[in-house]
Write a protein that holds these residues in place. Structure first.
Motif, PDB file in Angstrom:
ATOM      1  N   HIS A   1      46.606  54.999  31.096  1.00 34.65           N
ATOM      2  CA  HIS A   1      47.608  54.094  31.664  1.00 34.65           C
ATOM      3  C   HIS A   1      47.935  54.418  33.119  1.00 34.65           C
ATOM      4  O   HIS A   1      48.636  53.658  33.772  1.00 34.65           O
TER       5      HIS A   1
ATOM      6  N   VAL B   1      34.117  46.156  31.735  1.00 36.57           N
ATOM      7  CA  VAL B   1      35.533  45.778  31.628  1.00 36.57           C
ATOM      8  C   VAL B   1      35.998  45.852  30.178  1.00 36.57           C
ATOM      9  O   VAL B   1      37.088  46.371  29.881  1.00 36.57           O
ATOM     10  N   GLN B   2      35.182  45.362  29.253  1.00 41.52           N
ATOM     11  CA  GLN B   2      35.564  45.387  27.842  1.00 41.52           C
ATOM     12  C   GLN B   2      35.728  46.820  27.334  1.00 41.52           C
ATOM     13  O   GLN B   2      36.685  47.123  26.619  1.00 41.52           O
TER      14      GLN B   2
ATOM     15  N   ARG C   1      38.970  48.347  28.886  1.00 45.43           N
ATOM     16  CA  ARG C   1      40.181  47.798  28.261  1.00 45.43           C
ATOM     17  C   ARG C   1      40.357  48.336  26.849  1.00 45.43           C
ATOM     18  O   ARG C   1      41.486  48.565  26.390  1.00 45.43           O
TER      19      ARG C   1
ATOM     20  N   CYS D   1      43.762  49.680  32.856  1.00 47.74           N
ATOM     21  CA  CYS D   1      43.886  48.456  33.647  1.00 47.74           C
ATOM     22  C   CYS D   1      42.534  48.200  34.306  1.00 47.74           C
ATOM     23  O   CYS D   1      41.880  49.144  34.783  1.00 47.74           O
ATOM     24  N   THR D   2      42.087  46.947  34.317  1.00 46.55           N
ATOM     25  CA  THR D   2      40.742  46.654  34.820  1.00 46.55           C
ATOM     26  C   THR D   2      40.763  45.609  35.921  1.00 46.55           C
ATOM     27  O   THR D   2      41.539  44.655  35.886  1.00 46.55           O
TER      28      THR D   2
ATOM     29  N   GLU E   1      37.882  38.440  30.967  1.00 48.02           N
ATOM     30  CA  GLU E   1      38.053  39.737  30.325  1.00 48.02           C
ATOM     31  C   GLU E   1      38.863  40.727  31.163  1.00 48.02           C
ATOM     32  O   GLU E   1      39.581  41.557  30.615  1.00 48.02           O
ATOM     33  N   ALA E   2      38.745  40.652  32.484  1.00 45.89           N
ATOM     34  CA  ALA E   2      39.419  41.618  33.354  1.00 45.89           C
ATOM     35  C   ALA E   2      40.893  41.264  33.524  1.00 45.89           C
ATOM     36  O   ALA E   2      41.283  40.096  33.471  1.00 45.89           O
ATOM     37  N   ASP E   3      41.716  42.281  33.758  1.00 47.54           N
ATOM     38  CA  ASP E   3      43.133  42.046  34.040  1.00 47.54           C
ATOM     39  C   ASP E   3      43.307  41.362  35.399  1.00 47.54           C
ATOM     40  O   ASP E   3      44.207  40.540  35.577  1.00 47.54           O
TER      41      ASP E   3
END
Length: 242
Positions: A161, A173-174, A177, A182-183, A201-203
């Motif tokens: 985090h 990214v998957q 996550r 955080c991505t 998929e990405a933040d």
């Protein structure tokens, strides 16, 4: 929640403009054997480390070579290009300086081999920015899983985090996550066919590294808002308990 303390950075397609090298190597490697590159081949091997990619290639095409022999052939085909021709993507140096000024630890998580990327990073004058690096040879599973990101975070003594992961492929990214990171998805022309999925998929998503300060500010604002609500909830629960 604590503030951001570290970033995990993919290399090929994220920091380095290098995917053209592997596109040509795949073409030349298979052409030597009278084959063309299947449409799904690159997507299949991209999240893998060298050894897993070599094993997959042997199994798929029925080659008689060992994984070690294929890896050595790939490295021989790419070594000089990485050492002298592969360059950073635009604004990468400014991004690394931004992280440094903000006291953020920088580490690498890559499917590439240190024989290739260390000379490349030194040639580009950015090797000294990084605290550590992790490669796929150090973990059991590919970038569709959190293993390499968890290892990279451990090397800079950060919890998930506290870390932002920058990747140019959906599987990366998957996996990040899945590990609670955080991505930020990073645009690359060679993964443009998957851009819609990467954005989903990405933040966060950025077209190039000039957008980093704005993305970082957005992450911090969201984090601060979460902290405010979290502290408010804790205070409310404490008051009810008394």
């Amino acid at each position: 929640m604590e503030k951001i303390k570290g970033v995990i950075l993919d290399l090929d397609g994220t920091l380095l403009d290098s995917m053209w090298v592997w596109e040509q190597i795949d073409i030349d490697f298979l052409a030597r054997r009278g084959l063309q590159v299947p449409e799904d081949y690159v997507d299949a091997i991209t999240p893998m480390g060298f050894y897993a990619a070599a094993e997959y290639t042997i199994h798929r095409f029925g080659f008689s070579q060992t994984p070690e022999e294929i890896i050595e052939e790939w490295k021989e085909m790419s070594r000089e290009v990485y050492a002298s021709e592969v360059l950073c993507k635009k604004y990468v140096r400014e991004a690394l300086e931004f992280f440094q000024k903000n006291g953020i630890h920088m580490t690498i998580a890559t499917a590439s081999h240190e024989e290739l990327f260390i000379p490349c990073l030194k040639n580009n004058g950015i090797w000294e920015y990084f605290d550590s690096y992790s490669t796929m040879s150090e973990v059991k599973r590919g970038k569709g899983f959190p293993d390499i990101y968890e290892l990279a975070a451990k090397k800079i003594q950060c919890e998930p985090h506290q870390v932002i992961v920058f990747e140019d492929i959906v599987q990366g990214v998957q996996g990040a996550r899945m590990g609670g990171f955080c991505t930020v998805g990073v645009h690359d022309s060679y993964s443009q066919h998957d851009e819609v999925n990467l954005r989903r998929e990405a933040d966060y998503y950025m077209m190039d590294w000039s957008q980093l300060p704005a993305i970082y500010e957005e992450i911090i604002k969201k984090q601060s808002k979460f902290d405010h609500h979290y502290n408010h909830l804790n205070n409310h629960l404490s008051q009810r308990a008394t």
